[in-house]
Design a protein around this motif. Structure first.
Motif, short mmCIF file in Angstrom:
data_model
loop_
_atom_site.label_atom_id
_atom_site.label_comp_id
_atom_site.label_asym_id
_atom_site.label_seq_id
_atom_site.Cartn_x
_atom_site.Cartn_y
_atom_site.Cartn_z
N UNK A 124 3.21 6.83 -41.95
CA UNK A 124 4.46 7.28 -41.48
C UNK A 124 5.75 6.78 -42.26
N UNK A 125 5.64 5.55 -42.11
CA UNK A 125 6.54 4.87 -42.76
C UNK A 125 6.67 5.23 -44.41
N UNK A 126 5.64 5.52 -45.15
CA UNK A 126 5.69 5.97 -46.50
C UNK A 126 6.44 7.42 -46.53
N UNK A 127 5.81 8.24 -45.56
CA UNK A 127 6.31 9.78 -45.46
C UNK A 127 7.81 9.54 -45.38
N UNK A 128 8.36 8.62 -44.50
CA UNK A 128 9.78 8.69 -44.15
C UNK A 128 10.25 8.37 -45.49
N UNK A 129 9.98 7.44 -46.35
CA UNK A 129 10.44 7.14 -47.50
C UNK A 129 10.58 8.23 -48.56
N UNK A 130 9.34 9.15 -48.58
CA UNK A 130 9.34 10.05 -49.51
C UNK A 130 10.23 11.07 -48.99
N UNK A 131 10.29 11.32 -47.94
CA UNK A 131 11.25 12.62 -47.38
C UNK A 131 12.84 12.31 -47.50
N UNK A 132 13.01 11.07 -46.86
CA UNK A 132 14.67 10.81 -46.58
C UNK A 132 15.26 9.96 -47.48
N UNK A 133 14.44 9.12 -48.14
CA UNK A 133 14.86 8.00 -49.06
C UNK A 133 14.58 8.29 -50.58
N UNK A 134 13.23 8.24 -51.01
CA UNK A 134 12.91 8.68 -52.37
C UNK A 134 13.29 10.09 -52.69
N UNK A 135 13.11 10.98 -51.94
CA UNK A 135 13.27 12.25 -52.03
C UNK A 135 12.38 12.81 -53.29
N UNK A 136 11.19 12.39 -53.10
CA UNK A 136 10.21 12.86 -54.17
C UNK A 136 9.01 13.22 -53.54
#
Length: 614
Positions: A124-136
């Protein structure tokens, strides 16, 4: 790769799982064999990953939450050419990268697994990063066992993933019916899992986990779902393909009894090589520039709570560093993480009252290159201790902040008092434990934490305390500050946080009685300032530690350990919270626990009367 080849790849993964467990004489081949077809389809058809460049920001992330199925993971690495057969057969041997449960000693492993129920929360933490921070547009795939679906941490993650609309997250549940000692709670009732997941807002797909065509369709469906996470719930059979162990109880965690016969039954060794899909082109995440933080400055002689100084310093750090993120467990108004939220709402994550998910999300975020600060009440962090422990195994760099520590919080009573936190974090391998006593010290330590390695813990206090240091004072990690000293000191009072101020008041009382004492602020509880402690011991002959914490594992133990290397040990005495507190005013709490100025002065008088000064 055609469906027939996928089935053959699944058999290859089973054979290699049997081989490595047999070579090691231990392992979990049957748990690997159940998920082999799921892994084969994922690897050959859906995973987008460059094994030559594991740091590629567009790589999908694969977490084996059922970490005991490591033979299967390592067989996957062999199939893509990341490890060769010689290394594969070093499984579980001394010095091998292929450990019993995966760790980031391997460059393709983001986080350690093996403590069940952690893979999905970290995912979930990784997916949060992908969606909201990395936007990758990378996808996070989590392979889970059915047994671990009983863990409460899984359901914290399930709810949080749904709330955050993590359409980039796919959970694969390997429902092989058997746990370690017998059947799982729901056995092969796939709908029992699906009903629960759907109730939390997940999209679910139920599938025969050994039908590669059906599994492929399920994964394709998962990728196409937007705005909510997907769970592929797959019925499998433990030990699939070998009659002697398939769906049999009592075979968990053991090599197959006749590995050679099992390999032949599975069709013998295969040497299929898989060309994994390349990740799509993607820019590296931006906005992580770093400047010098303009930390808040507090006027000496004023009073401020260290929790407030933490919040203000964190907000300033966030302004200077685009890689800093903050998480909180629905107490940000109390921990003061709300200062960061106000200034950097796009980098703040509310985890609600789910401390396991709080720490897990921090671990997932740091795996994607972010610098997380996760805060809650110190008492409540005990719920997440296993996640902190596994963060260390993961070589994770996370900052954890516990507020409202000790009896000094006052009337709320013992359920809210963090009295075990210093011991808990000191026991973690490679950790740093910091306990500031004033606002300027807190601000400087918050800034320093961001550049440290491993698990870092900062303890803050609720009440306002006097500002005794200037804003330009340095506080190196591993250091301390001697606040009072003279050549005639009869003892050294070692304190941190709240008790520093009590120690200074006690020193004034003792001075009026003709007993000069040294006062040492041990703001770095781990690593501890051995040199200054040794100097104080030599000069005064005795040390008395004072801490707003239980005596086990806290400041007293940290000081005692400083003299465990064979050097002369001074006379040591410890004041700590040995009673069971009740509701009372802060000053009443400190007195009842024997750690206020009056108690310190009395203890020093008793100590020096019994000590012959050289």
């Amino acid at each position: 790769m055609r469906d027939e080849e996928l089935a053959e790849l699944g058999q290859q993964l089973r054979v290699d799982s049997v081989r490595v467990a047999d070579a090691a004489g231990s392992g979990h081949p049957t748990s690997s064999m159940s998920a082999a077809d799921l892994a084969a389809v994922l690897l050959a058809r859906h995973l987008r990953y460059d094994f030559q460049d594991p740091d590629n920001p567009a790589n999908d992330r694969l977490i084996f939450s059922k970490g005991h199925a490591s033979p299967l993971l390592y067989a996957l690495y062999k199939a893509v050419g990341a490890v060769d057969d010689e290394e594969l057969l070093t499984f579980r041997r001394l010095g091998s990268r292929l450990e019993g449960h995966p760790t980031p000693r391997l460059p393709w492993v983001d986080v350690a697994t093996g403590s069940l129920g952690q893979g999905l929360p970290v995912g979930v933490g990784m997916a949060l990063a992908g969606k909201y921070l990395d936007q990758v547009p990378y996808r996070v795939w989590v392979l889970s066992g059915d047994s671990e679906m009983a863990e409460g941490s899984v359901w914290e993650a399930v709810e949080h993933a749904s709330y955050e609309k993590l359409g980039n997250l796919t959970l694969i549940v390997d429902v092989n019916r058997l746990g370690q000692r017998g059947p799982t709670r729901h056995q092969h009732d796939l709908d029992a899992y699906a009903r629960r997941l759907r109730a939390f807002g997940w999209h679910t797909v139920e599938v025969d986990g050994h039908d590669v065509e059906a599994v492929d369709k399920a994964f394709t469906e998962a990728v196409q779902v937007e705005g909510r996470p997907t769970a592929v719930i797959a019925a499998t059979r433990k030990g699939r393909g070998v009659a002697a162990v398939e769906d049999q109880e009592g075979k968990h965690g053991k090599p197959l009894p006749d590995a050679e016969a099992a390999i032949q039954e599975l069709g013998g060794p295969r040497f299929i090589q898989v060309d994994v899909q390349a990740p799509p082109p993607a820019r590296a995440p931006s906005g992580r520039d770093q400047d010098r933080a303009e930390l808040p400055r507090f006027e000496p002689g004023s009073a401020e709570a260290t929790r407030t100084a933490y919040g203000r310093a964190l907000a300033a750090l966030g302004s200077a560093r685009g890689d800093v993120v903050a998480l909180d467990g629905e107490v940000s108004d109390s921990t003061r993480a709300a200062y960061f939220k106000k200034e950097h709402p796009d980098r703040f994550f509310e985890c609600y009252i789910a401390e396991q998910q709080l720490v897990a999300a921090a671990v997932g975020l740091q795996a994607r290159g972010w610098v997380p600060f996760a805060s809650s009440f110190a008492a409540f962090l005990t719920r997440a201790h296993d996640f902190v422990r596994m963060a260390s195994v993961s070589r994770a760099g996370i900052n954890v902040v516990g507020s409202h520590a000790g009896v000094a919080i006052g009337e709320d009573g013992p359920s809210q008092m963090g009295l075990e936190d210093l011991a808990m974090f000191r026991a973690v391998h490679g950790s740093t434990v910091l306990y500031p006593c004033d606002a300027n010290q807190t601000a400087r330590l918050v800034s320093a934490m961001a550049d440290l390695k491993g698990v870092r813990y900062l303890r803050t206090t609720r009440a306002e305390t006097p500002v005794i240091y200037g804003p330009d004072e340095d506080f190196p990690v591993g250091g301390s500050k001697v606040l009072l000293r003279s050549d005639d000191d009869r003892a050294t009072i070692v304190a941190a946080g709240t008790t520093v101020h009590e120690a200074l008041r006690a020193a004034d009382v003792l001075a009026s009685d003709g007993i000069p004492v040294r006062v040492m602020d041990l703001y770095s509880v781990k690593p501890v300032d051995v040199d200054t402690l040794n100097e104080a011991a030599g000069a005064t002959g005795c040390l008395i530690t004072v801490e707003d914490h239980h005596p086990e594992g806290g400041i007293g133990d940290a000081v005692a350990e400083a003299f465990s290397d064979g050097r002369p040990v001074p006379r040591l005495a410890r004041l700590a919270v040995r009673n069971m507190p009740a509701s009372a005013a802060p000053e009443e709490q400190l007195h009842a626990s024997g750690i206020d100025a009056e108690s310190i002065a009395a203890a020093v008088k008793l100590l020096v009367e019994q000590t012959v000064v050289p």
